[in-house]
Design a protein around this motif. Structure first.
Motif, PDB file in Angstrom:
ATOM      1  N   GLN A   1       5.088  57.605  73.655  1.00 44.60           N
ATOM      2  CA  GLN A   1       6.361  57.136  73.499  1.00 44.60           C
ATOM      3  C   GLN A   1       7.295  57.998  72.645  1.00 44.60           C
ATOM      4  O   GLN A   1       8.518  58.079  73.767  1.00 44.60           O
ATOM      5  CB  GLN A   1       6.813  55.710  72.475  1.00 44.60           C
ATOM      6  CG  GLN A   1       5.937  54.798  73.021  1.00 44.60           C
ATOM      7  CD  GLN A   1       7.224  54.634  74.266  1.00 44.60           C
ATOM      8  OE1 GLN A   1       7.741  54.403  74.825  1.00 44.60           O
ATOM      9  NE2 GLN A   1       5.512  53.845  75.405  1.00 44.60           N
ATOM     10  N   GLY A   2       6.906  58.977  71.876  1.00 41.03           N
ATOM     11  CA  GLY A   2       7.620  59.813  71.153  1.00 41.03           C
ATOM     12  C   GLY A   2       7.915  60.112  69.850  1.00 41.03           C
ATOM     13  O   GLY A   2       8.466  60.618  68.666  1.00 41.03           O
ATOM     14  N   ASN A   3       7.007  59.193  68.749  1.00 40.96           N
ATOM     15  CA  ASN A   3       7.319  59.061  67.711  1.00 40.96           C
ATOM     16  C   ASN A   3       5.452  59.857  67.298  1.00 40.96           C
ATOM     17  O   ASN A   3       5.203  60.338  67.759  1.00 40.96           O
ATOM     18  CB  ASN A   3       6.876  57.755  66.709  1.00 40.96           C
ATOM     19  CG  ASN A   3       5.474  56.740  67.350  1.00 40.96           C
ATOM     20  OD1 ASN A   3       5.111  57.064  68.767  1.00 40.96           O
ATOM     21  ND2 ASN A   3       4.314  57.110  66.447  1.00 40.96           N
TER      22      ASN A   3
ATOM     23  N   GLN B   1      11.488  53.654  66.124  1.00 42.67           N
ATOM     24  CA  GLN B   1      12.412  54.459  66.540  1.00 42.67           C
ATOM     25  C   GLN B   1      13.077  54.113  67.644  1.00 42.67           C
ATOM     26  O   GLN B   1      12.860  53.124  68.399  1.00 42.67           O
ATOM     27  CB  GLN B   1      11.442  55.254  67.276  1.00 42.67           C
ATOM     28  CG  GLN B   1      12.223  57.230  68.291  1.00 42.67           C
ATOM     29  CD  GLN B   1      11.603  57.490  69.188  1.00 42.67           C
ATOM     30  OE1 GLN B   1      10.137  57.603  69.008  1.00 42.67           O
ATOM     31  NE2 GLN B   1      12.166  59.422  69.368  1.00 42.67           N
TER      32      GLN B   1
ATOM     33  N   PRO C   1       1.738  63.510  67.595  1.00 46.25           N
ATOM     34  CA  PRO C   1       2.338  62.293  68.554  1.00 46.25           C
ATOM     35  C   PRO C   1       1.755  61.529  68.132  1.00 46.25           C
ATOM     36  O   PRO C   1      -0.004  61.178  67.784  1.00 46.25           O
ATOM     37  CB  PRO C   1       1.206  63.038  70.020  1.00 46.25           C
ATOM     38  CG  PRO C   1       1.207  64.394  70.023  1.00 46.25           C
ATOM     39  CD  PRO C   1       1.043  64.481  68.625  1.00 46.25           C
TER      40      PRO C   1
ATOM     41  N   PHE D   1       4.839  54.922  59.768  1.00 44.00           N
ATOM     42  CA  PHE D   1       5.870  55.089  60.787  1.00 44.00           C
ATOM     43  C   PHE D   1       6.580  53.268  61.613  1.00 44.00           C
ATOM     44  O   PHE D   1       5.415  52.466  61.371  1.00 44.00           O
ATOM     45  CB  PHE D   1       6.106  55.229  62.505  1.00 44.00           C
ATOM     46  CG  PHE D   1       6.469  55.010  63.347  1.00 44.00           C
ATOM     47  CD1 PHE D   1       5.776  54.609  64.494  1.00 44.00           C
ATOM     48  CD2 PHE D   1       8.101  56.081  63.652  1.00 44.00           C
ATOM     49  CE1 PHE D   1       6.477  54.022  65.911  1.00 44.00           C
ATOM     50  CE2 PHE D   1       8.411  55.637  64.434  1.00 44.00           C
ATOM     51  CZ  PHE D   1       8.042  54.376  65.307  1.00 44.00           C
TER      52      PHE D   1
ATOM     53  N   ARG E   1      12.621  52.401  71.160  1.00 44.23           N
ATOM     54  CA  ARG E   1      11.604  53.695  72.001  1.00 44.23           C
ATOM     55  C   ARG E   1      10.503  53.494  71.865  1.00 44.23           C
ATOM     56  O   ARG E   1       9.304  53.734  72.263  1.00 44.23           O
ATOM     57  CB  ARG E   1      12.317  55.441  71.580  1.00 44.23           C
ATOM     58  CG  ARG E   1      11.643  56.308  72.126  1.00 44.23           C
ATOM     59  CD  ARG E   1      12.192  56.660  73.280  1.00 44.23           C
ATOM     60  NE  ARG E   1      11.385  57.718  73.874  1.00 44.23           N
ATOM     61  CZ  ARG E   1      11.863  58.670  74.515  1.00 44.23           C
ATOM     62  NH1 ARG E   1      13.342  58.719  73.945  1.00 44.23           N
ATOM     63  NH2 ARG E   1      10.941  59.526  74.809  1.00 44.23           N
ATOM     64  N   ALA E   2      10.163  53.061  70.035  1.00 40.40           N
ATOM     65  CA  ALA E   2       8.818  52.870  70.137  1.00 40.40           C
ATOM     66  C   ALA E   2       8.451  52.378  68.438  1.00 40.40           C
ATOM     67  O   ALA E   2       9.090  52.286  67.953  1.00 40.40           O
ATOM     68  CB  ALA E   2       8.087  54.388  69.632  1.00 40.40           C
TER      69      ALA E   2
ATOM     70  N   TYR F   1      14.455  57.060  62.910  1.00 41.98           N
ATOM     71  CA  TYR F   1      13.292  56.800  62.646  1.00 41.98           C
ATOM     72  C   TYR F   1      13.408  56.295  61.776  1.00 41.98           C
ATOM     73  O   TYR F   1      13.911  56.692  60.337  1.00 41.98           O
ATOM     74  CB  TYR F   1      11.595  57.792  62.556  1.00 41.98           C
ATOM     75  CG  TYR F   1      12.269  58.649  63.972  1.00 41.98           C
ATOM     76  CD1 TYR F   1      12.849  60.041  64.522  1.00 41.98           C
ATOM     77  CD2 TYR F   1      10.909  58.330  64.625  1.00 41.98           C
ATOM     78  CE1 TYR F   1      13.060  60.460  64.853  1.00 41.98           C
ATOM     79  CE2 TYR F   1      10.871  59.783  66.144  1.00 41.98           C
ATOM     80  CZ  TYR F   1      11.437  60.732  66.481  1.00 41.98           C
ATOM     81  OH  TYR F   1      11.779  61.080  67.123  1.00 41.98           O
TER      82      TYR F   1
ATOM     83  N   GLY G   1       1.354  58.690  70.158  1.00 40.26           N
ATOM     84  CA  GLY G   1       1.601  57.505  71.182  1.00 40.26           C
ATOM     85  C   GLY G   1       2.435  58.338  72.887  1.00 40.26           C
ATOM     86  O   GLY G   1       2.624  59.450  72.842  1.00 40.26           O
TER      87      GLY G   1
ATOM     88  N   GLY H   1      14.502  62.659  72.200  1.00 40.18           N
ATOM     89  CA  GLY H   1      13.751  60.935  71.536  1.00 40.18           C
ATOM     90  C   GLY H   1      11.752  61.275  71.983  1.00 40.18           C
ATOM     91  O   GLY H   1      10.892  60.996  71.499  1.00 40.18           O
ATOM     92  N   GLY H   2      11.420  62.937  72.275  1.00 37.53           N
ATOM     93  CA  GLY H   2       9.584  62.776  71.379  1.00 37.53           C
ATOM     94  C   GLY H   2       9.445  63.974  70.577  1.00 37.53           C
ATOM     95  O   GLY H   2       9.698  64.068  69.949  1.00 37.53           O
ATOM     96  N   TYR H   3       7.985  63.655  70.884  1.00 35.05           N
ATOM     97  CA  TYR H   3       7.144  64.104  69.528  1.00 35.05           C
ATOM     98  C   TYR H   3       7.604  65.461  69.223  1.00 35.05           C
ATOM     99  O   TYR H   3       6.743  65.858  68.447  1.00 35.05           O
ATOM    100  CB  TYR H   3       5.929  63.684  69.473  1.00 35.05           C
ATOM    101  CG  TYR H   3       4.840  63.772  71.072  1.00 35.05           C
ATOM    102  CD1 TYR H   3       5.069  64.930  71.447  1.00 35.05           C
ATOM    103  CD2 TYR H   3       5.020  62.275  70.969  1.00 35.05           C
ATOM    104  CE1 TYR H   3       4.517  64.531  72.388  1.00 35.05           C
ATOM    105  CE2 TYR H   3       4.600  62.153  72.833  1.00 35.05           C
ATOM    106  CZ  TYR H   3       3.848  63.357  73.310  1.00 35.05           C
ATOM    107  OH  TYR H   3       3.377  62.984  74.701  1.00 35.05           O
TER     108      TYR H   3
END
Lengths: 111, 114
Positions: free
Chosen positions: A96-98, B48, A92, B45, B55-56, B33, A94, B97-99
């Motif tokens: 946010q979700g990336n 996103q 992860p 990265f 989102r990020a 992404y 952070g 949307g989550g990791y």
């Protein structure tokens, strides 16, 4: 920011030898994912680990998540030439979700 | 085939120019992404989007921008290009949307800035 460190950067093995790559984080990870990128290809999802001490197997590949959820490893038994590629771990990034990817371990296998 | 499409496959352009990379996610995936991969480097990265909203944000330069459209395809705009922007740009998509969602990567766009 969040980082996952991966070692080694490169590994050259003889076909039939075992291979291990390690992924470490300074902070606790809620989950970790592993991807494989073949030469000239794109990353492909292999597996996700979420539980402390979790061990998952896919044929000759064994994935482990550390008890403290700060490290993970991928072990390949008896490598084959089809195992060639770069293996990435990702955790992860952070709230946010990336995902943040490690720099990867590039595996080459000599027949 | 991951179901994620990216166009173009290759792009050669000059310094100072502007290009647009396009990505169509897998059917049903809401999150997109963008990543940059330089030679023998990991996956950096960039940004996103989830269901049309940012989102990020990662290490995305101010010269770069992106958006996700109502039909969920996404575009990455790179402007004032420099030699160092030459890289492979991947788009990935995931259902949520989550990791914890696995990401499906497209074949990439190889950008060469001369």
């Amino acid at each position: 920011g969040q980082q996952v460190m991966q070692i080694p950067q490169y590994q050259h093995v003889q076909e039939g030898e075992d291979f291990t790559t390690y992924c470490n984080s300074s902070t606790t990870l809620s989950n970790i994912q592993w991807y494989k990128q073949r030469p000239g290809g794109h990353p492909v999802f292999l597996i996700q680990l979420v539980k402390s001490g979790e061990v998952k197997k896919q044929k000759r590949l064994t994935f482990q998540f550390g008890e403290a959820k700060k490290n993970s490893s991928l072990h390949i038994t008896a490598t084959q030439t089809t195992d060639v590629g770069t293996y990435f771990c990702a955790g992860p990034g952070g709230s946010q979700g990336n995902l943040i990817f490690g720099k990867g371990t590039k595996l080459s296998v000599k027949p | 085939d991951s179901g994620v499409t990216q166009t173009p496959k290759h792009l050669i352009t000059a310094t100072g120019q502007r290009v647009t990379l396009r990505c169509s996610p897998r059917s049903g995936d809401l999150s997109v992404y963008w990543y940059q991969q330089s030679l023998d480097q990991g996956l950096q990265f960039l940004i996103q989007y989830y269901n049309g909203e940012e989102r990020a944000k990662g290490n995305i330069l101010e010269r770069f921008s992106a958006q996700q459209f109502p039909d969920l395809h996404s575009e990455l705009n790179l402007s004032s290009l420099e030699l160092g922007d030459s890289a492979l740009y991947f788009c990935a998509s995931s259902a949520g949307g989550g990791y914890t969602y696995e990401q499906y990567f497209g074949p990439g766009t190889r950008l060469t800035v001369t």
